[in-house]
Motif scaffolding. Structure first.
Motif, PDB file in Angstrom:
ATOM      1  N   ARG A  58       0.834  -1.204   0.000  1.00  9.03           N
ATOM      2  CA  ARG A  58       0.000   0.000   0.000  1.00  9.03           C
ATOM      3  C   ARG A  58       0.864   1.248   0.000  1.00  9.03           C
ATOM      4  O   ARG A  58       1.815   1.330   0.765  1.00  9.03           O
ATOM      5  CB  ARG A  58      -0.870   0.032   1.251  1.00  9.03           C
ATOM      6  N   PRO A  59       0.492   2.230  -0.805  1.00  3.12           N
ATOM      7  CA  PRO A  59       1.169   3.530  -0.696  1.00  3.12           C
ATOM      8  C   PRO A  59       0.732   4.206   0.608  1.00  3.12           C
ATOM      9  O   PRO A  59      -0.216   3.748   1.246  1.00  3.12           O
ATOM     10  CB  PRO A  59       0.663   4.296  -1.907  1.00  3.12           C
ATOM     11  N   SER A  60       1.405   5.262   0.984  1.00  4.68           N
ATOM     12  CA  SER A  60       1.005   5.970   2.203  1.00  4.68           C
ATOM     13  C   SER A  60      -0.402   6.526   2.004  1.00  4.68           C
ATOM     14  O   SER A  60      -0.775   6.900   0.903  1.00  4.68           O
ATOM     15  CB  SER A  60       1.981   7.104   2.496  1.00  4.68           C
ATOM     16  N   LEU A  63      -1.072   9.796   0.042  1.00  2.00           N
ATOM     17  CA  LEU A  63      -0.970   9.933  -1.418  1.00  2.00           C
ATOM     18  C   LEU A  63      -2.341  10.233  -2.024  1.00  2.00           C
ATOM     19  O   LEU A  63      -2.473  11.092  -2.891  1.00  2.00           O
ATOM     20  CB  LEU A  63      -0.383   8.647  -2.030  1.00  2.00           C
ATOM     21  N   ARG A  64      -3.358   9.529  -1.537  1.00  2.00           N
ATOM     22  CA  ARG A  64      -4.704   9.718  -2.076  1.00  2.00           C
ATOM     23  C   ARG A  64      -5.147  11.174  -1.898  1.00  2.00           C
ATOM     24  O   ARG A  64      -5.622  11.828  -2.829  1.00  2.00           O
ATOM     25  CB  ARG A  64      -5.671   8.781  -1.369  1.00  2.00           C
ATOM     26  N   ARG A  66      -3.298  13.786  -1.373  1.00  2.00           N
ATOM     27  CA  ARG A  66      -2.462  14.698  -2.168  1.00  2.00           C
ATOM     28  C   ARG A  66      -2.959  14.786  -3.603  1.00  2.00           C
ATOM     29  O   ARG A  66      -3.050  15.865  -4.189  1.00  2.00           O
ATOM     30  CB  ARG A  66      -1.007  14.210  -2.186  1.00  2.00           C
ATOM     31  N   ILE A  67      -3.282  13.632  -4.180  1.00  2.00           N
ATOM     32  CA  ILE A  67      -3.742  13.617  -5.573  1.00  2.00           C
ATOM     33  C   ILE A  67      -5.052  14.378  -5.699  1.00  2.00           C
ATOM     34  O   ILE A  67      -5.231  15.215  -6.593  1.00  2.00           O
ATOM     35  CB  ILE A  67      -3.894  12.164  -6.069  1.00  2.00           C
ATOM     36  N   LEU A  68      -5.980  14.108  -4.791  1.00  2.00           N
ATOM     37  CA  LEU A  68      -7.292  14.765  -4.886  1.00  2.00           C
ATOM     38  C   LEU A  68      -7.170  16.274  -4.662  1.00  2.00           C
ATOM     39  O   LEU A  68      -7.831  17.067  -5.337  1.00  2.00           O
ATOM     40  CB  LEU A  68      -8.270  14.147  -3.884  1.00  2.00           C
ATOM     41  N   GLN A  70      -4.526  18.173  -5.270  1.00  2.00           N
ATOM     42  CA  GLN A  70      -3.898  18.766  -6.443  1.00  2.00           C
ATOM     43  C   GLN A  70      -4.910  18.882  -7.583  1.00  2.00           C
ATOM     44  O   GLN A  70      -4.988  19.898  -8.268  1.00  2.00           O
ATOM     45  CB  GLN A  70      -2.701  17.906  -6.863  1.00  2.00           C
ATOM     46  N   ALA A  71      -5.708  17.828  -7.778  1.00  2.00           N
ATOM     47  CA  ALA A  71      -6.710  17.841  -8.846  1.00  2.00           C
ATOM     48  C   ALA A  71      -7.703  18.974  -8.614  1.00  2.00           C
ATOM     49  O   ALA A  71      -8.053  19.716  -9.523  1.00  2.00           O
ATOM     50  CB  ALA A  71      -7.435  16.496  -8.908  1.00  2.00           C
ATOM     51  N   ARG A  72      -8.125  19.121  -7.361  1.00  2.00           N
ATOM     52  CA  ARG A  72      -9.103  20.155  -7.033  1.00  2.00           C
ATOM     53  C   ARG A  72      -8.523  21.526  -7.345  1.00  2.00           C
ATOM     54  O   ARG A  72      -9.192  22.382  -7.917  1.00  2.00           O
ATOM     55  CB  ARG A  72      -9.441  20.042  -5.546  1.00  2.00           C
ATOM     56  N   GLU A  74      -6.474  22.251  -9.525  1.00  2.00           N
ATOM     57  CA  GLU A  74      -6.305  22.464 -10.967  1.00  2.00           C
ATOM     58  C   GLU A  74      -7.628  22.574 -11.692  1.00  2.00           C
ATOM     59  O   GLU A  74      -7.651  22.850 -12.877  1.00  2.00           O
ATOM     60  CB  GLU A  74      -5.544  21.275 -11.587  1.00  2.00           C
ATOM     61  N   ARG A  75      -8.728  22.280 -10.976  1.00  2.24           N
ATOM     62  CA  ARG A  75      -9.988  22.223 -11.711  1.00  2.24           C
ATOM     63  C   ARG A  75     -10.352  23.587 -12.247  1.00  2.24           C
ATOM     64  O   ARG A  75     -10.576  24.521 -11.486  1.00  2.24           O
ATOM     65  CB  ARG A  75     -11.116  21.712 -10.818  1.00  2.24           C
ATOM     66  N   PRO A  76     -10.409  23.714 -13.554  1.00  6.82           N
ATOM     67  CA  PRO A  76     -10.736  25.012 -14.133  1.00  6.82           C
ATOM     68  C   PRO A  76     -12.225  25.288 -14.010  1.00  6.82           C
ATOM     69  O   PRO A  76     -13.017  24.376 -13.866  1.00  6.82           O
ATOM     70  CB  PRO A  76     -10.344  24.867 -15.595  1.00  6.82           C
TER      71      PRO A  76
END
Lengths: 233, 208
Positions: A58-60, A63-64, A66-68, A70-72, A74-76
């Motif tokens: 399992r990743p830490s 990570l989940r 962080r990804i969400l 970052q995506a948020r 970037e959401r234009p």
């Protein structure tokens, strides 16, 4: 490079085993070679199966998030998305109207269609009544807003929605702890105001699917929009 | 107040019934919940792959993050006719991992069995499924002729380009290309047997 030589790069491309120069040449070729497209689809599937042969610790847990996050970030606000959403074309008049009324979607729908029917006007009046209620909640999402009045009446305001396929319609649904109930049919437009035929209580979820013309009694396919009324009642 | 940032119970159930391709279609509408769902389905496999290539937890997480964000930014370019959503996503993560391993010059070429051997500690269901898949693919790999398996492993897990492989193995590039092609095609046949219990996705009526 000859076309034959480019065909021969398909397996290496599927394995990401080309240097940047060869990969670029192959991609240019791929865009116009159907044979390579279908061969690549098959070889890529085999290649990605190799991912499963690796051990999978399992990743830490961070990570989940962080990804969400970052995506948020970037959401234009206005993204050209295919195929459902139209590319943004906002007329100066609509922008001015948005600023004037403060709820862009609704405002530009007023200045939108010239061939507005009485039914459209009636719908817009219903939406206007919800908006006019003191204490109405607005729940913004990426492509529009869900508005819920203090009396539980709700409306969806959608931005840049492409017309549904021919012989099809959009159908809104409200799910409130049970099966989704039909809440109205509508089509696309630069801005679309959809008064919902079902009350939208706190915690209820509004969904939108594309259905055959005339609508259905239960969603027949996956919703492309899901918004929950997160307002506190 | 955001309507989309939570995962209401209905949404969880709805997503659970969606095919991977349907989730990517929702991703193309900038739906964060679709990204979360994809991560929950493939995050662990993606991380295992990246770790196998990069052998460093921090770099592996970077590769997974960049791969998923590439999916988030480019979901509208996914073409279901050209392959499965899982293939598309894992290819994006793989590409990031390979780019990173080349940049960091961390490449090594050890056989798969010497990979990072961390004990798994997930739910029993996840573990059983991943173990099943791992054994299935590993057993297919073992059935390949040695030279084909070597070419696939060095390219896919090692991050070597076909030219580097040719040089390393002392073979013409054409030979390497053909080993990769034949290896992947054969692997496809070996993996084609339908998995027990796997059924095609179809829209599921709401049950509540």
């Amino acid at each position: 490079m000859e076309a034959d030589a480019l065909h021969d790069l398909t397996a290496a491309y599927a394995l990401n085993a080309l240097d940047a120069e060869d990969a670029g040449r192959y991609e240019a070729h791929l865009a116009r070679c159907q044979r390579c497209q279908s061969e690549l689809a098959e070889l890529s599937e085999s290649a990605s199966a190799l991912a499963y042969a690796a051990d999978a610790p399992r990743p830490s847990p961070e990570l989940r998030s962080r990804i969400l996050e970052q995506a948020r970030s970037e959401r234009p606000n206005v993204v050209p998305l295919r195929p459902r959403w139209l590319r943004p074309v906002i007329a100066a008049a609509a922008v001015a109207a948005c600023a004037a009324i403060g709820l862009g979607l609704w405002a530009s729908s007023l200045s939108g269609k010239l061939d507005r029917t009485e039914a459209d006007l009636a719908r817009q009046q219903r939406v206007a009544q919800i908006l006019a209620q003191p204490g109405s909640h607005k729940i913004a999402f990426s492509r529009g807003t869900l508005v819920v009045g203090a009396d539980g009446k709700g409306a969806l305001l959608l931005n840049q929605l492409a017309e549904p396929g021919s012989g099809r319609t959009y159908e809104a649904w409200v799910a409130d702890g049970g099966a989704p109930q039909p809440a109205g049919l509508f089509s696309g437009g630069t801005t679309v105001a959809v008064p919902l035929d079902q009350p939208v209580r706190a915690g209820a979820t509004v969904l939108v699917t594309e259905e055959k013309a005339g609508g259905t009694e239960a969603p027949s396919r996956a919703p492309f929009l899901i918004v929950r009324n997160t307002a506190q009642s | 107040m955001r309507g989309m940032s939570e995962t209401p119970r209905l949404m969880t159930r709805t997503f659970a019934h969606l095919s991977d391709e349907a989730v990517v279609a929702m991703l193309a509408r900038s739906d964060e919940s679709a990204l979360a769902e994809l991560y929950d389905r493939f995050g662990r496999v993606a991380y295992g792959l990246a770790l196998r290539i990069l052998r460093d937890e921090r770099l592996a997480e970077d590769a997974v993050q960049e791969g998923f964000l590439a999916a988030w930014r480019n979901a509208d370019r996914f073409i279901p006719e050209r392959g499965k959503a899982s293939t598309w996503l894992l290819t994006l993560v793989h590409r990031r991992a390979v780019d990173l391993v080349r940049r960091e010059d961390r490449r090594r070429a050890e056989p798969l069995t010497d990979g990072v051997d961390a004990p798994s500690s997930g739910s029993a269901e996840d573990d059983a499924w991943l173990r099943f898949e791992r054994e299935r693919v590993q057993s297919a790999l073992k059935q390949l002729p040695d030279q084909q398996r070597e070419a696939l492993e060095l390219a896919y897990y090692g991050g070597f380009t076909q030219s580097e492989l040719a040089e390393r193995l002392g073979e013409p590039v054409g030979t390497i290309k053909s080993r990769m092609f034949t290896g992947l095609a054969r692997l496809r046949e070996l993996l084609a047997d339908p998995r027990p219990g796997e059924a095609a996705w179809k829209p599921t009526p709401y049950t509540t």
